[in-house]
Design an enzyme around this catalytic site. Sequence first.
Site, PDB file in Angstrom:
ATOM      1  N   SER A  33     -20.570   0.548   9.650  1.00  0.00           N
ATOM      2  CA  SER A  33     -21.788   0.350   8.854  1.00  0.00           C
ATOM      3  C   SER A  33     -22.683   1.587   8.851  1.00  0.00           C
ATOM      4  O   SER A  33     -22.724   2.343   9.832  1.00  0.00           O
ATOM      5  CB  SER A  33     -22.568  -0.818   9.469  1.00  0.00           C
ATOM      6  OG  SER A  33     -23.893  -0.828   9.008  1.00  0.00           O
ATOM      7  N   GLU A  58     -25.635   1.358   9.334  1.00  0.00           N
ATOM      8  CA  GLU A  58     -26.586   1.115  10.433  1.00  0.00           C
ATOM      9  C   GLU A  58     -26.259   1.992  11.646  1.00  0.00           C
ATOM     10  O   GLU A  58     -27.097   2.197  12.515  1.00  0.00           O
ATOM     11  CB  GLU A  58     -26.531  -0.352  10.865  1.00  0.00           C
ATOM     12  CG  GLU A  58     -27.386  -1.285  10.030  1.00  0.00           C
ATOM     13  CD  GLU A  58     -28.876  -1.116  10.281  1.00  0.00           C
ATOM     14  OE1 GLU A  58     -29.308  -1.166  11.447  1.00  0.00           O
ATOM     15  OE2 GLU A  58     -29.607  -0.941   9.304  1.00  0.00           O
ATOM     16  N   TYR A  77     -27.235  -4.636  16.680  1.00  0.00           N
ATOM     17  CA  TYR A  77     -26.155  -4.673  15.683  1.00  0.00           C
ATOM     18  C   TYR A  77     -25.584  -3.266  15.483  1.00  0.00           C
ATOM     19  O   TYR A  77     -24.364  -3.061  15.522  1.00  0.00           O
ATOM     20  CB  TYR A  77     -26.686  -5.227  14.358  1.00  0.00           C
ATOM     21  CG  TYR A  77     -25.707  -5.054  13.202  1.00  0.00           C
ATOM     22  CD1 TYR A  77     -24.686  -5.968  12.992  1.00  0.00           C
ATOM     23  CD2 TYR A  77     -25.800  -3.956  12.339  1.00  0.00           C
ATOM     24  CE1 TYR A  77     -23.771  -5.798  11.947  1.00  0.00           C
ATOM     25  CE2 TYR A  77     -24.899  -3.781  11.297  1.00  0.00           C
ATOM     26  CZ  TYR A  77     -23.892  -4.703  11.110  1.00  0.00           C
ATOM     27  OH  TYR A  77     -22.991  -4.530  10.081  1.00  0.00           O
TER      28      TYR A  77
HETATM   29  P1  NAP Z   1     -21.082 -11.890   6.125  1.00  0.00           P
HETATM   30  O1  NAP Z   1     -21.166 -12.376   4.732  1.00  0.00           O
HETATM   31  O2  NAP Z   1     -22.195 -12.158   7.076  1.00  0.00           O
HETATM   32  O3  NAP Z   1     -19.727 -12.486   6.750  1.00  0.00           O
HETATM   33  C1  NAP Z   1     -19.487 -12.425   8.126  1.00  0.00           C
HETATM   34  C2  NAP Z   1     -18.167 -13.098   8.424  1.00  0.00           C
HETATM   35  O4  NAP Z   1     -17.947 -13.030   9.841  1.00  0.00           O
HETATM   36  C3  NAP Z   1     -18.118 -14.591   8.050  1.00  0.00           C
HETATM   37  O5  NAP Z   1     -16.822 -14.895   7.561  1.00  0.00           O
HETATM   38  C4  NAP Z   1     -18.348 -15.278   9.385  1.00  0.00           C
HETATM   39  O6  NAP Z   1     -17.736 -16.546   9.488  1.00  0.00           O
HETATM   40  C5  NAP Z   1     -17.634 -14.323  10.319  1.00  0.00           C
HETATM   41  N1  NAP Z   1     -18.094 -14.479  11.694  1.00  0.00           N
HETATM   42  C6  NAP Z   1     -19.342 -14.291  12.171  1.00  0.00           C
HETATM   43  N2  NAP Z   1     -19.380 -14.561  13.484  1.00  0.00           N
HETATM   44  C7  NAP Z   1     -18.130 -14.929  13.832  1.00  0.00           C
HETATM   45  C8  NAP Z   1     -17.524 -15.347  15.059  1.00  0.00           C
HETATM   46  N3  NAP Z   1     -18.221 -15.427  16.186  1.00  0.00           N
HETATM   47  N4  NAP Z   1     -16.217 -15.672  15.043  1.00  0.00           N
HETATM   48  C9  NAP Z   1     -15.515 -15.591  13.913  1.00  0.00           C
HETATM   49  N5  NAP Z   1     -16.014 -15.213  12.722  1.00  0.00           N
HETATM   50  C10 NAP Z   1     -17.310 -14.890  12.702  1.00  0.00           C
HETATM   51  O7  NAP Z   1     -20.835 -10.312   6.161  1.00  0.00           O
HETATM   52  P2  NAP Z   1     -20.352  -9.327   5.000  1.00  0.00           P
HETATM   53  O8  NAP Z   1     -21.538  -8.842   4.267  1.00  0.00           O
HETATM   54  O9  NAP Z   1     -19.230  -9.951   4.280  1.00  0.00           O
HETATM   55  O10 NAP Z   1     -19.847  -8.092   5.880  1.00  0.00           O
HETATM   56  C11 NAP Z   1     -18.495  -8.013   6.324  1.00  0.00           C
HETATM   57  C12 NAP Z   1     -18.421  -7.014   7.476  1.00  0.00           C
HETATM   58  O11 NAP Z   1     -18.870  -5.744   7.017  1.00  0.00           O
HETATM   59  C13 NAP Z   1     -19.282  -7.335   8.682  1.00  0.00           C
HETATM   60  O12 NAP Z   1     -18.602  -6.890   9.827  1.00  0.00           O
HETATM   61  C14 NAP Z   1     -20.538  -6.510   8.472  1.00  0.00           C
HETATM   62  O13 NAP Z   1     -21.157  -6.238   9.711  1.00  0.00           O
HETATM   63  C15 NAP Z   1     -19.944  -5.287   7.835  1.00  0.00           C
HETATM   64  N6  NAP Z   1     -20.822  -4.533   6.933  1.00  0.00           N
HETATM   65  C16 NAP Z   1     -21.448  -5.163   5.908  1.00  0.00           C
HETATM   66  C17 NAP Z   1     -22.226  -4.422   5.022  1.00  0.00           C
HETATM   67  C18 NAP Z   1     -22.940  -5.070   3.857  1.00  0.00           C
HETATM   68  O14 NAP Z   1     -23.860  -4.444   3.317  1.00  0.00           O
HETATM   69  N7  NAP Z   1     -22.533  -6.255   3.438  1.00  0.00           N
HETATM   70  C19 NAP Z   1     -22.368  -3.038   5.214  1.00  0.00           C
HETATM   71  C20 NAP Z   1     -21.690  -2.434   6.269  1.00  0.00           C
HETATM   72  C21 NAP Z   1     -20.912  -3.186   7.115  1.00  0.00           C
HETATM   73  P3  NAP Z   1     -18.526 -17.937   9.206  1.00  0.00           P
HETATM   74  O15 NAP Z   1     -18.455 -18.130   7.718  1.00  0.00           O
HETATM   75  O16 NAP Z   1     -17.753 -18.935   9.968  1.00  0.00           O
HETATM   76  O17 NAP Z   1     -19.930 -17.740   9.692  1.00  0.00           O
HETATM   77  O1  G4F Z   2     -31.015  -6.857   3.702  1.00  0.00           O
HETATM   78  P1  G4F Z   2     -31.230  -6.458   5.107  1.00  0.00           P
HETATM   79  O2  G4F Z   2     -31.408  -7.541   6.102  1.00  0.00           O
HETATM   80  O3  G4F Z   2     -30.011  -5.495   5.456  1.00  0.00           O
HETATM   81  P2  G4F Z   2     -29.809  -4.359   6.569  1.00  0.00           P
HETATM   82  O4  G4F Z   2     -30.660  -4.590   7.749  1.00  0.00           O
HETATM   83  O5  G4F Z   2     -29.920  -3.041   5.886  1.00  0.00           O
HETATM   84  O6  G4F Z   2     -28.297  -4.638   7.015  1.00  0.00           O
HETATM   85  C1  G4F Z   2     -27.274  -4.873   6.055  1.00  0.00           C
HETATM   86  O7  G4F Z   2     -26.699  -3.636   5.691  1.00  0.00           O
HETATM   87  C2  G4F Z   2     -26.024  -2.959   6.765  1.00  0.00           C
HETATM   88  C3  G4F Z   2     -25.481  -1.644   6.193  1.00  0.00           C
HETATM   89  O8  G4F Z   2     -26.481  -0.639   6.301  1.00  0.00           O
HETATM   90  C4  G4F Z   2     -24.915  -3.847   7.280  1.00  0.00           C
HETATM   91  F1  G4F Z   2     -24.222  -3.192   8.257  1.00  0.00           F
HETATM   92  C5  G4F Z   2     -25.506  -5.142   7.804  1.00  0.00           C
HETATM   93  O9  G4F Z   2     -24.438  -6.000   8.226  1.00  0.00           O
HETATM   94  C6  G4F Z   2     -26.251  -5.825   6.669  1.00  0.00           C
HETATM   95  O10 G4F Z   2     -25.316  -6.193   5.685  1.00  0.00           O
HETATM   96  O11 G4F Z   2     -32.506  -5.506   5.219  1.00  0.00           O
HETATM   97  C7  G4F Z   2     -32.653  -4.369   4.395  1.00  0.00           C
HETATM   98  C8  G4F Z   2     -34.042  -3.792   4.576  1.00  0.00           C
HETATM   99  C9  G4F Z   2     -34.465  -3.596   6.033  1.00  0.00           C
HETATM  100  O12 G4F Z   2     -35.114  -2.355   6.156  1.00  0.00           O
HETATM  101  C10 G4F Z   2     -35.472  -4.705   6.282  1.00  0.00           C
HETATM  102  O13 G4F Z   2     -36.468  -4.403   7.258  1.00  0.00           O
HETATM  103  O14 G4F Z   2     -34.991  -4.704   4.016  1.00  0.00           O
HETATM  104  C11 G4F Z   2     -36.094  -4.811   4.899  1.00  0.00           C
HETATM  105  N1  G4F Z   2     -36.767  -6.106   4.677  1.00  0.00           N
HETATM  106  C12 G4F Z   2     -38.041  -6.219   4.251  1.00  0.00           C
HETATM  107  N2  G4F Z   2     -38.377  -7.520   4.177  1.00  0.00           N
HETATM  108  C13 G4F Z   2     -36.258  -7.322   4.860  1.00  0.00           C
HETATM  109  C14 G4F Z   2     -37.269  -8.219   4.543  1.00  0.00           C
HETATM  110  N3  G4F Z   2     -35.019  -7.717   5.251  1.00  0.00           N
HETATM  111  C15 G4F Z   2     -34.797  -9.064   5.317  1.00  0.00           C
HETATM  112  N4  G4F Z   2     -33.566  -9.476   5.664  1.00  0.00           N
HETATM  113  N5  G4F Z   2     -35.771  -9.983   5.023  1.00  0.00           N
HETATM  114  C16 G4F Z   2     -37.025  -9.613   4.636  1.00  0.00           C
HETATM  115  O15 G4F Z   2     -37.892 -10.450   4.389  1.00  0.00           O
END
Ligand code: NAP
Ligand code: G4F
Length: 339
Positions: free
Chosen positions: A129, A131, A153
């Site tokens: 990520s 992050e 995280y």
């Molecule tokens: P998501 O929608 O939150 O999906 C997370 C998945 O992980 C779900 O299928 C969830 O299963 C499973 N999971 C969570 N805790 C678990 C546990 N204890 N045991 C087994 N399964 C578990 O996340 P996403 O946005 O698709 O992201 C996919 C991956 O990419 C994650 O690793 C995330 O950290 C990473 N990532 C995401 C982004 C982004 O912007 N979306 C960016 C960078 C990296 P349940 O349905 O059962 O909860």
């Molecule tokens: O949407 P967010 O919660 O995503 P964040 O923290 O960037 O993380 C996501 O992206 C990562 C990749 O860079 C992934 F690895 C991670 O798994 C996840 O998918 O927050 C985005 C931004 C933050 O700066 C947060 O402080 O939005 C700001 N924010 C402002 N108000 C808020 C809010 N975030 C959330 N969730 N809720 C609010 O009300």
Amino acid sequence: MSGKKVLITGITGQDGSYLAEHLLGLGYEVHGLVRRVALENPKGRFVRLAHLLDKLILHPASLESYPSIFSVISRHGFDECYHLAAQSFVAESFADGFSTMNTNINGTHYMLAALREIRPDCRFYFAGSSEMFGKVREMPQRETTPFHPRSPYGISKVAGFDLTRNYREAYGMYCVSGMLFNHESPRRGFEFVTRKITSTVARIKLGLASELRIGNLEAKRDWGHAADYVRAMHLMLQQAEPDDYVVATGETHSVREFCERAFSEVKLNYQDYVVVDELYYRPAEVDLLIGDATKARTVLGWQPRYTFETLVTEMVQSDLEALHAMSESPSLQDTPFRY
Ligand code: NAP
Ligand code: G4F
């Protein structure tokens, strides 16, 4: 048709559902590792997979249990494994850093160790990520930018990245990490800021909510679309040599800009509805992310198809359509969006 067998952990999540769709389209036999509770509550937990369920092979297992992972991997000859499962909500990782670390670090280690033991030729993708860059040391961030994570995280993802690289270097396995910047879609969880905004905009437009309570409006993110990003994950496992790649759009926008754009999609002014609430501020913030995906573009030939504008439009329109479809349901009035 590829005829290959693939295992996706986190298949019920946003990325897992798009990746499953993409790989089925390429002719893969797609297996998913899911939690037992998901099988017990298919309507609730398989909402993103409903249209694919008859094409998938799902296995109950727990990321907290090495034997359960070992058992699934030992029963099938997987060619590729995409390890997407994680506690992925940054704010929650401040609330419960221990479970985030346990799931994200040990879960990744168990997957790698089981593959090494049973199926060392299986290609492995780790969901790294942006992050990991956290308090960024350079702009834009690229593969060589040093890490400075700002949350449990982010720390767990740096550990997963290091584990993945170590299995590659120590055991010669094809293990790669995608360093993916934020990617969104109509399937994004409601707790993330983009979906919180678009779902609330739709509710406000239909008279079901009157305000959007939100945290730091000035945080900036490089937001792409999940459908584009899962294509990059797949490409990373098709190369001659394993390597790590940044995937990003190269554009950054503030949460304020996202609000402005989402409200204007339904002809409303965000300033009339947005209320800043300190409840949603984090103990340590990642202020600004912007990625340089030159390597993914040149080596993988990857190109995103969505822009920031088309992403926001799709998310707002999808939330409006979903609410219209449910508008007869009285329980809708009570749906809480308190994330
Ligand atoms: P998501 O929608 O939150 O999906 C997370 C998945 O992980 C779900 O299928 C969830 O299963 C499973 N999971 C969570 N805790 C678990 C546990 N204890 N045991 C087994 N399964 C578990 O996340 P996403 O946005 O698709 O992201 C996919 C991956 O990419 C994650 O690793 C995330 O950290 C990473 N990532 C995401 C982004 C982004 O912007 N979306 C960016 C960078 C990296 P349940 O349905 O059962 O909860
Ligand atoms: O949407 P967010 O919660 O995503 P964040 O923290 O960037 O993380 C996501 O992206 C990562 C990749 O860079 C992934 F690895 C991670 O798994 C996840 O998918 O927050 C985005 C931004 C933050 O700066 C947060 O402080 O939005 C700001 N924010 C402002 N108000 C808020 C809010 N975030 C959330 N969730 N809720 C609010 O009300």
